[in-house]
Design a protein around this motif. Sequence first.
Motif, PDB file in Angstrom:
ATOM      1  N   LEU A  39       0.859  -1.185   0.000  1.00  0.00           N
ATOM      2  CA  LEU A  39       0.000   0.000   0.000  1.00  0.00           C
ATOM      3  C   LEU A  39       0.895   1.235   0.000  1.00  0.00           C
ATOM      4  N   LEU A  40       0.775   2.026  -1.059  1.00  0.00           N
ATOM      5  CA  LEU A  40       1.663   3.168  -1.240  1.00  0.00           C
ATOM      6  C   LEU A  40       0.850   4.460  -1.332  1.00  0.00           C
ATOM      7  N   HIS A  41       1.496   5.540  -0.957  1.00  0.00           N
ATOM      8  CA  HIS A  41       0.914   6.882  -1.080  1.00  0.00           C
ATOM      9  C   HIS A  41       1.849   7.711  -1.959  1.00  0.00           C
ATOM     10  N   LEU A  42       1.329   8.108  -3.133  1.00  0.00           N
ATOM     11  CA  LEU A  42       2.165   8.856  -4.075  1.00  0.00           C
ATOM     12  C   LEU A  42       2.320  10.304  -3.629  1.00  0.00           C
ATOM     13  N   GLU A  43       3.320  10.963  -4.192  1.00  0.00           N
ATOM     14  CA  GLU A  43       3.594  12.353  -3.805  1.00  0.00           C
ATOM     15  C   GLU A  43       2.483  13.304  -4.243  1.00  0.00           C
ATOM     16  N   GLU A  44       1.775  12.941  -5.339  1.00  0.00           N
ATOM     17  CA  GLU A  44       0.702  13.831  -5.774  1.00  0.00           C
ATOM     18  C   GLU A  44      -0.574  13.642  -4.972  1.00  0.00           C
ATOM     19  N   GLY A  45      -0.525  12.791  -3.955  1.00  0.00           N
ATOM     20  CA  GLY A  45      -1.656  12.667  -3.045  1.00  0.00           C
ATOM     21  C   GLY A  45      -2.530  11.445  -3.264  1.00  0.00           C
ATOM     22  N   LYS A  46      -2.229  10.607  -4.229  1.00  0.00           N
ATOM     23  CA  LYS A  46      -3.044   9.426  -4.521  1.00  0.00           C
ATOM     24  C   LYS A  46      -2.504   8.216  -3.766  1.00  0.00           C
ATOM     25  N   ASP A  47      -3.396   7.284  -3.470  1.00  0.00           N
ATOM     26  CA  ASP A  47      -3.005   6.003  -2.872  1.00  0.00           C
ATOM     27  C   ASP A  47      -2.968   4.945  -3.968  1.00  0.00           C
ATOM     28  N   LEU A  48      -2.060   4.001  -3.820  1.00  0.00           N
ATOM     29  CA  LEU A  48      -1.839   3.010  -4.883  1.00  0.00           C
ATOM     30  C   LEU A  48      -1.540   1.660  -4.240  1.00  0.00           C
ATOM     31  N   GLU A  49      -2.088   0.619  -4.856  1.00  0.00           N
ATOM     32  CA  GLU A  49      -1.731  -0.744  -4.464  1.00  0.00           C
ATOM     33  C   GLU A  49      -0.726  -1.270  -5.468  1.00  0.00           C
ATOM     34  N   TYR A  50       0.486  -1.464  -5.013  1.00  0.00           N
ATOM     35  CA  TYR A  50       1.577  -1.889  -5.898  1.00  0.00           C
ATOM     36  C   TYR A  50       1.767  -3.394  -5.736  1.00  0.00           C
ATOM     37  N   ARG A  51       1.550  -4.124  -6.853  1.00  0.00           N
ATOM     38  CA  ARG A  51       1.658  -5.569  -6.813  1.00  0.00           C
ATOM     39  C   ARG A  51       3.091  -5.992  -7.108  1.00  0.00           C
ATOM     40  N   LEU A  52       3.570  -6.897  -6.280  1.00  0.00           N
ATOM     41  CA  LEU A  52       4.929  -7.415  -6.475  1.00  0.00           C
ATOM     42  C   LEU A  52       4.911  -8.482  -7.554  1.00  0.00           C
ATOM     43  N   ASP A  53       6.066  -8.627  -8.218  1.00  0.00           N
ATOM     44  CA  ASP A  53       6.206  -9.651  -9.255  1.00  0.00           C
ATOM     45  C   ASP A  53       6.144 -11.020  -8.584  1.00  0.00           C
ATOM     46  N   PRO A  54       5.181 -11.853  -8.988  1.00  0.00           N
ATOM     47  CA  PRO A  54       5.065 -13.157  -8.296  1.00  0.00           C
ATOM     48  C   PRO A  54       6.270 -14.059  -8.529  1.00  0.00           C
ATOM     49  N   LYS A  55       6.978 -13.852  -9.629  1.00  0.00           N
ATOM     50  CA  LYS A  55       8.129 -14.716  -9.909  1.00  0.00           C
ATOM     51  C   LYS A  55       9.352 -14.280  -9.106  1.00  0.00           C
ATOM     52  N   THR A  56       9.755 -13.032  -9.312  1.00  0.00           N
ATOM     53  CA  THR A  56      10.972 -12.559  -8.651  1.00  0.00           C
ATOM     54  C   THR A  56      10.713 -12.088  -7.223  1.00  0.00           C
ATOM     55  N   LYS A  57       9.481 -11.604  -6.983  1.00  0.00           N
ATOM     56  CA  LYS A  57       9.115 -11.046  -5.678  1.00  0.00           C
ATOM     57  C   LYS A  57      10.087  -9.952  -5.226  1.00  0.00           C
ATOM     58  N   GLU A  58      10.586  -9.232  -6.227  1.00  0.00           N
ATOM     59  CA  GLU A  58      11.502  -8.135  -5.902  1.00  0.00           C
ATOM     60  C   GLU A  58      10.719  -6.955  -5.343  1.00  0.00           C
ATOM     61  N   LEU A  59      11.228  -6.439  -4.240  1.00  0.00           N
ATOM     62  CA  LEU A  59      10.619  -5.254  -3.647  1.00  0.00           C
ATOM     63  C   LEU A  59      11.081  -4.012  -4.399  1.00  0.00           C
ATOM     64  N   PRO A  60      10.317  -2.937  -4.404  1.00  0.00           N
ATOM     65  CA  PRO A  60      10.750  -1.708  -5.094  1.00  0.00           C
ATOM     66  C   PRO A  60      12.007  -1.123  -4.417  1.00  0.00           C
ATOM     67  N   HIS A  61      12.711  -0.341  -5.222  1.00  0.00           N
ATOM     68  CA  HIS A  61      13.945   0.274  -4.710  1.00  0.00           C
ATOM     69  C   HIS A  61      13.630   1.261  -3.601  1.00  0.00           C
ATOM     70  N   LEU A  62      14.448   1.209  -2.545  1.00  0.00           N
ATOM     71  CA  LEU A  62      14.290   2.156  -1.455  1.00  0.00           C
ATOM     72  C   LEU A  62      14.885   3.505  -1.833  1.00  0.00           C
ATOM     73  N   ARG A  63      14.307   4.525  -1.280  1.00  0.00           N
ATOM     74  CA  ARG A  63      14.792   5.882  -1.554  1.00  0.00           C
ATOM     75  C   ARG A  63      15.790   6.304  -0.475  1.00  0.00           C
ATOM     76  N   ASN A  64      16.821   7.021  -0.871  1.00  0.00           N
ATOM     77  CA  ASN A  64      17.850   7.461   0.058  1.00  0.00           C
ATOM     78  C   ASN A  64      17.305   8.522   1.000  1.00  0.00           C
ATOM     79  N   PRO A  65      17.908   8.662   2.178  1.00  0.00           N
ATOM     80  CA  PRO A  65      17.500   9.756   3.085  1.00  0.00           C
ATOM     81  C   PRO A  65      17.710  11.111   2.419  1.00  0.00           C
ATOM     82  N   ASP A  66      16.954  12.071   2.863  1.00  0.00           N
ATOM     83  CA  ASP A  66      17.008  13.390   2.235  1.00  0.00           C
ATOM     84  C   ASP A  66      18.378  14.033   2.345  1.00  0.00           C
TER      85      ASP A  66
END
Length: 1825
Positions: A39-66
């Motif tokens: 469950l993700l919240h985009l910067e433009e204010g929308k909520d999004l359900e991001y589905r992981l790849d069932p094969k690789t199950k790779e998580l999205p890249h983490l963002r660096n600290p500010d």
Amino acid sequence: MAASELYTKFARVWIPDPEEVWKSAELLKDYKPGDKVLLLHLEEGKDLEYRLDPKTKELPHLRNPDILVGENDLTALSYLHEPAVLHNLRVRFIDSKLIYTYCGIVLVAINPYEQLPIYGEDIINAYSGQNMGDMDPHIFAVAEEAYKQMARDERNQSIIVSGESGAGKTVSAKYAMRYFATVSGSASEANVEEKVLASNPIMESIGNAKTTRNDNSSRFGKYIEIGFDKRYRIIGANMRTYLLEKSRVVFQAEEERNYHIFYQLCASAKLPEFKMLRLGDANNFHYTKQGGSPVIEGVDDAKEMAHTRQACTLLGISESYQMGIFRILAGILHLGNVGFTSRDSDSCTIPPKHEPLSIFCDLMGVDYEEMCHWLCHRKLATATETYIKPISKLQATNARDALAKHIYAKLFNWIVDHVNQALHSAVKQHSFIGVLDIYGFETFEINSFEQFCINYANEKLQQQFNMHVFKLEQEEYMKEQIPWTLIDFYDNQPCINLIESKLGILDLLDEECKMPKGTDDTWAQKLYNTHLNKCALFEKPRLSNKAFIIQHFADKVEYQCEGFLEKNKDTVFEEQIKVLKSSKFKMLPELFQDDEKAISPTSATSSGRTPLSRTPVKPTKGRPGQMAKEHKKTVGHQFRNSLHLLMETLNATTPHYVRCIKPNDFKFPFTFDEKRAVQQLRACGVLETIRISAAGFPSRWTYQEFFSRYRVLMKQKDVLGDRKQTCKNVLEKLILDKDKYQFGKTKIFFRAGQVAYLEKLRADKLRAACIRIQKTIRGWLLRKKYLRMQRAAITVQRYVRGYQARCYAKFLRRTKAATIIQKNWRMYVVRKKYKIRRAATIVLQSCLRGYLARNRYHKILREHKAVIIQKWVRGWLARTHYRRTLEAIIYLQCCFRRMMAKRELKKLKIEARSVERYKKLHIGMENKIMQLQRKVDEQNKDYKCLMEKLTSLEGAYSSETEKLRSDLERLQLSEEEAKVATGRVLSLQEEIAKLRKDLEQTQSEKKSIEERADRYKQETEQLVSNLKEENSLLKQEKEVLNHRIVEQAKEMTETMEKKLVEETKQLELDLNDERLRYQNLLNEFSRLEERYDDLKEEMTLMVNVPKPGHKRTDSTHSSNESEYTFSSEMAEMEDIPSRAEEPSEKKVPLDMSLFLKLQKRVTELEQEKQVMQDELDRREEQVLRSKAKEEERPQLRGAELEYESLKRQELESENKKLKNELNELRKALSEKSAPEVTAPGAPAYRVLMEQLTSVSEELDVRKEEVLILRSQLVSQKEAIQPKNTMTDATILLEDVQKMKDKGEIAQAYIGLKETNRLLESQLQSQKRSHENEAEALRGEIQSLKEENNRQQQLLAQNLQLPPEARIEASLQHEITRLTNENLDLMEQLEKQDKTVRKLKKQLKVFAKKIGELEVGQMENISPGQIIDEPIRPVNIPRKEKDFQGMLEYKKEDEQKLVKNLILELKPRGVAVNLIPGLPAYILFMCVRHADYLNDDQKVRSLLTSTINSIKKVLKKRGDDFETVSFWLSNTCRFLHCLKQYSGEEGFMKHNTSRQNEHCLTNFDLAEYRQVLSDLAIQIYQQLVRVLENILQPMIVSGMLEHETIQGVSGVKPTGLRKRTSSIADEGTYTLDSILRQLNSFHSVMCQHGMDPELIKQVAKQMFYIVGAVTLNNLLLRKDMCSWSKGMQIRYNVSQLEEWLRDKNLMNSGAKETLEPLIQAAQLLQVKKKTDDDAEAICSMCNALTTAQIVKVLNLYTPVNEFEERVSVSFIRTIQVRLRDRKDSPQLLMDAKHIFPVTFPFNPSSLALETIQIPASLGLGFIARV
């Protein structure tokens, strides 16, 4: 560390996006293993359900600290992946306007499409000598790193610049070469660095063109080797080129252009020298109009042509060769306009006398018919026969284009060869730095042979890059001795094998080119058969049989086979080439001379170059039998060979990589297109670098940095003395997985993401600590607030209760008071009513009684008045009746009397006729009567103007009446006597009656006139009153106007004062600018002079071979000898012939400035000498004559002495008289000129007053000299008295007895007599001169009076003129008058100066003669007599101690003096043991003695030797601060001494009387003072350079990097480019180091006795250097722009200010030079959010430029998460507010700037006669005088 620890709520991640490539989002809940949706919240204010790849199950890249976003080095990011890299580049490019970023060893450069002020010489100086990681990323940092590694590692370097077209490759390479040229300089005076830079405009004009992606796209690759000598100075360069895009010559796509040189030629076609080329507009030629865009916006092709020609000239390409190049280029343009006409399908022809072809043949010098024939035919050769075959129109057009391309390619290679020849150096090359500007990976919709070659080259370069990155990574691990495993990275060797191996694509292409009927289709089939399904990197398109696909390292590229064979063959008809070779134009055959040689355009190497680490590749000389074979080498084969040669060169050097990125395809400034950027990042290998780094240990920390950063995660018991062990213990507790980090020798290595994890722990710890601190602080604040409220409540209660009690007491008091008031009030009301009623009653009674009384009175009054009226009426009626009766009676009497008078008249007339006798007797009476009648007539006439003559008429009337009465009496007497006058009496009575009537009439007229006069007087008074009113109004208006005038005057005064202040400031600025320019010119002159000396020494060493045992000549002595050559004595020049051989350039600047003046001075002295000689001869003759007379009359000696004394007294009285007259004249003039100070004559009066003052002073001097001479005469008179003198008879007798010879007495008497006569004649001449002067002054006064009268007349005339003419006339007259007066006064002043000098010299001569006479008289006394005299030994030492403050030395000792006092003097010993400025005092005392002797040669020689010796010492020990400071102090003191004792009034104000006696008397050394001032300026500038060299290494470390306040600055994670640690090591500089150095400078200058004002200027310059260097580094270092660093800087600045206060230098202006740095530190600390903050920043940062403010805001980087970045909108607000500010666009301060220095006059109180010369100086040959 599990993923669940990082993917928690509020963690930020990157998700793919089709538009933005990557989009940021935030987790709304923690991730748990097994979850399929995030469950993700985009910067433009929308909520999004991001589905992981069932094969690789790779998580999205983490963002660096500010706090890591915007880092200089991408490898410093904790998470290394594509979205992090892209975001970091975008933030730096868009938000911070930074175009450069490191990515490990790669510099990523993004084209801003805008000119940025970051490439100036100041930026180059800032990066010079800096470590690559210490400054912000820049192309200059890469160039400095290459230059430094070349010098340090003794290894050649390469800078590889790659990228797409339009990414900025050429510009980056250009700036790199500019850096080398600026930093290294050249080893010779041939300006090699300028030639290297000059090659750029030439190569850009012939090799660059406009494309749809770039206005200045390089259409060829080039590798420039810049050669250096052993001292690492540029000695030459060599250029290799690769794969010129020849097809652009004959074809351009839409919106593209041909090569720039063609358009430059067309733009310059109107030049006279280009008339023969017969060019015109670019749209008139087929080869330049196909793109439809002949003009580039903002580019002037004509100016670019001038730059190209200038560069060609600089590189040694002569004008003839340049014109030859332009002829060939023009010929190519005309060749493109040649048209063909088809005769049939297989043949074509050219129209007869075709103009384009005719022009082409004329320009090329070839035969028209022959060229026309071979353009339409070709020759076919078989084994037995040769055929000539016509070709079709299409084939002819292709052949024409091929010929044009071939000519251009040959010309291109010829120019490259000549550029290389111009850049070639005869000096042996020690090392080189290569700059490779080559095309990047390209992929288009249609890709052909060019794209194939370009991508092939990029595959080779990418392989080399990967190997180098991998090698560096592994070397780092091995150096730190950590275990490592082989990192898997992409190897593109299979792709390279596919292209270049045996049976590879290039081999098959060359083989197909050799086939007689080979085509692109057959070649494609061979490719399919050979590689399809056998090589994974080779594919076939589904829908095409004429294309193939190659999987490159960056992307898949589909190539179209069409045109490959033709482009690879590069076929040109041999017959056409032969025609060109037979050209009469000499240059054209030169282009084709190398056709027989098997060389490529890129294979030439410069001879004489021996690289350190590789063997030079020499071209193989082809044998004659191989010519045909070698000539048939294909383009692909040539390109492969040149590429192998390039790779050999790069592998033998240390590479440095610059990857240029094109941010968008529309050339919009600072616009970032993520899609295009990602494509290029993938293609250029940046992401591969990131991947390799991420596969190992990308984050590296030193133990000290790790401890400083993560000290908050440690407990007190964890901190050990060993930092390394402490870090190990802490990491084992924080990170359980030991594979995530490794401990090296000096660093800790972390896997990707571990630093972010540690940052998270640190932030959590700090956040928890903040919460605890906030909790405690908030509790303390609330508790404090409660106690304060409690105390306030008690206080309020106390005051309220007190207030209530006071209110109740007040109520009681008011109640009691009200009762009393009511009582009194009621009583008062009743009493008031009673009084009112009583008063009303009394009033009524009085009114009634008065009314009755008044009625009674009125009745009585009416009755009384009626009686009076009756009385008066009755009286009036009676009087009226009486008057009428009286008038009637009188009328009757009159009528009767008239009748009787008429009768009597008749009787009288009858009697009158009979009295003629009486008439004769009384003739006089008739005359009188006639006179009376005339007078009456005159009076009647005068009555007409009664107003004016009323008074006179009354007097005349009375007098006439008296006369008439007297006449009447006389007539009566005469009538009595004659008894006949009775009748006459009646007539006289009638006449009297008439006169009375006339008198009455006159009186009536007088009354009327008086009435009119009264009316006139009233009218006049009315008019006067009106005028007075008007006058009062006018006065009021006048007052108002005066008030306005006063206000306006005040305003004008204020305005004028403001303007005056502004003009004064402007004049001061102009003066400083002018002084700065002069001192810069002086600095440049000294530099050129040193350069001249060095060159002269080098030439001497080269020409004159030193022989053994040769005698060395002192350079100072030789320089002094050169000075003597300016003497006017020719004998001296003949004695020293070697002097004349010295160059005049050396002599002129040393002494030529004084030569003309001294020569004029010598002439004047010779003339004066001749005049004095004549005067002396005349005086001697007079003395001889007087001597003869004295021998005849020796007895009259006493009388003559008395006569001479009387003469002297008379002269003295005459002098007094003249002086009094002068005072009176002065007083009269001052009184006359005082009323009108601004009168036109005022300047003349002032000049006259000054002249009179000078004359009076001269008279006083003359008087003193006369008194001195008189005292000498009196002493002589007392010493030798004649025998007949009664006063001293006894003494004279004793003297006479002592003398043995009476002749001695006579001789002494004669000498004294001669002296007296000589003095008498002198006094008489002075008297005459004074009289003449007084007479001249009187004449001047008279002339001034006349001038004054004339001025008054002129003023009266001017007043009659209109205002404008009046002003113009007065100004013109005033200018004329002042000019004449100035000329006259100048002449008078010169005459007086000459007279004064002459009199002074005469007095000196006479005084010397008197002294000689005294000596002669003393010598005449016998020794025996001397023995008999009493001896007084006390006087002897007194005379010896009476020194004159002069030092005497012999001429031959001058070199010894200079050597001991200047050349071999040790400043430290002099400064410690002796008085400050002792060498200056000694030199001046020597100059004084030479001046006393009037020896101009000695003065000039000593001063010149001194100046040259000081220059020599500074040249030898110019880097020693003590030496430079010592001689700066002594030079200034010497200059002050020359001023103090110059005799000029302005410099003598502070002197004592004794010091004034020591002034120079014979020479004016003003010009030498100027020379010494220039020398002092040069020494000061050298002192500043020494200061700068000493302080420069300390400033950045001490002011920026060192943490003066420990613990304030936090260390941020850094990447591969490690910066210098901010923790103070033993070898680093701190602020204390700077302060100690400043103390050392100050103490040395004080010891040397430097002027306090000069010390202030040095301090100001030192602080400016500190502030400028610190601010410049701050502006170039992003890691230094933080809040904590601002605090550190302000603390450091406060320490510097404290140092200024301790040294009493606060008023030196040094603090003001730190103002930009202070404001920059404040800018780092202030709030930066709202508009009010922006306004505060704009008003605060007035010492910073707009560029500097914006730069600091862009660079501002939070060190901790609690700080915030500066928003882009806030920066734009600042820019909008500052857009009207007019300041310099320059970003950096000029750290080399030197403030103009001044040397304020500082007189010395030291007496010269008290100076002692210590024996340690070795000046025993100098004697005190």
